[in-house]
Motif scaffolding. Sequence first.
Motif, short mmCIF file in Angstrom:
data_model
loop_
_atom_site.label_atom_id
_atom_site.label_comp_id
_atom_site.label_asym_id
_atom_site.label_seq_id
_atom_site.Cartn_x
_atom_site.Cartn_y
_atom_site.Cartn_z
N ASP A 1 0.82 -1.22 0.00
CA ASP A 1 0.00 0.00 0.00
C ASP A 1 0.85 1.27 0.00
O ASP A 1 0.33 2.37 -0.03
N ASP A 2 2.16 1.12 0.00
CA ASP A 2 3.06 2.26 -0.07
C ASP A 2 3.61 2.46 -1.48
O ASP A 2 4.57 3.17 -1.69
N ASP B 1 2.67 3.12 -5.85
CA ASP B 1 1.70 3.83 -6.69
C ASP B 1 0.46 2.98 -6.92
O ASP B 1 -0.66 3.48 -6.89
N TRP C 1 -1.91 3.07 -4.05
CA TRP C 1 -2.64 4.33 -3.95
C TRP C 1 -3.64 4.49 -5.08
O TRP C 1 -4.30 5.52 -5.19
N GLU D 1 -2.87 4.46 -8.34
CA GLU D 1 -2.27 5.12 -9.49
C GLU D 1 -2.14 4.13 -10.65
O GLU D 1 -2.13 2.93 -10.46
#
Length: 60
Positions: free
Chosen positions: A33-34, A36, A39, A41
């Motif tokens: 979850d860290d 792109d 998130w 993207e």
Amino acid sequence: MTGLTVPDGRGDDDRLVDLSDADGPLLPEQTSDDTDLGWGERTTSSDDAWLLAERPPHWS
């Protein structure tokens, strides 16, 4: 609350954990979850085509 009971009757605090066969680090350097993708993207590296298609009319 007491620790887990393992089949040989010992408690969780007495359980031996062998970490010698671990190939990599115990914790990853980056979580999913860290990134792109985590998130939400896009996975593409460039948005040039999208920017050109979505440019405002006054940018002619």
